[in-house]
Design a protein around this motif. Structure first.
Motif, mmCIF file in Angstrom:
data_model
loop_
_atom_site.group_PDB
_atom_site.id
_atom_site.type_symbol
_atom_site.label_atom_id
_atom_site.label_comp_id
_atom_site.label_asym_id
_atom_site.label_seq_id
_atom_site.Cartn_x
_atom_site.Cartn_y
_atom_site.Cartn_z
ATOM 1 N N ASN A 29 44.888 77.746 15.900
ATOM 2 C CA ASN A 29 44.863 77.789 17.547
ATOM 3 C C ASN A 29 43.439 77.147 18.062
ATOM 4 O O ASN A 29 43.345 76.928 18.975
ATOM 5 C CB ASN A 29 45.616 78.977 18.374
ATOM 6 C CG ASN A 29 45.513 79.270 19.865
ATOM 7 O OD1 ASN A 29 45.525 77.839 20.396
ATOM 8 N ND2 ASN A 29 45.800 79.961 20.384
ATOM 9 N N GLN A 30 42.598 78.164 17.224
ATOM 10 C CA GLN A 30 41.506 77.899 17.460
ATOM 11 C C GLN A 30 40.299 76.937 17.433
ATOM 12 O O GLN A 30 39.490 76.511 17.975
ATOM 13 C CB GLN A 30 40.054 79.277 17.053
ATOM 14 C CG GLN A 30 40.711 80.991 17.540
ATOM 15 C CD GLN A 30 40.034 81.202 16.820
ATOM 16 O OE1 GLN A 30 39.925 81.611 15.018
ATOM 17 N NE2 GLN A 30 39.631 82.394 17.156
ATOM 18 N N ASN A 33 41.406 74.350 19.959
ATOM 19 C CA ASN A 33 40.505 74.962 21.302
ATOM 20 C C ASN A 33 39.664 73.923 20.652
ATOM 21 O O ASN A 33 39.123 73.723 22.105
ATOM 22 C CB ASN A 33 40.622 76.182 21.376
ATOM 23 C CG ASN A 33 41.874 76.650 21.641
ATOM 24 O OD1 ASN A 33 42.605 75.759 22.546
ATOM 25 N ND2 ASN A 33 41.699 78.189 21.807
#
Length: 55
Positions: A29-30, A33
């Motif tokens: 997820n990071q 992003n």
């Protein structure tokens, strides 16, 4: 406080050192992003360069 005495009798005060810990790699997820923010930043800079060149 950790004080030391120098040769001339002066006291030296050292700051406390923070605890050291290892960095953890970013999860999926990071990473997604970071990619989105990188693309948005690139588009912003490209747009500013385009506007500056057209003026």
């Amino acid at each position: 406080m950790p004080y030391t005495t120098e040769e001339d009798g002066r006291l030296n005060n050292f700051a406390k050192e923070p605890k050291v810990y290892g960095a953890e790699p970013p999860d999926k997820n990071q990473q997604r992003n970071y990619i989105i923010l990188g693309v948005a930043g690139f588009l912003l800079v490209a747009g500013l360069v385009y506007v500056a060149a057209s003026v």
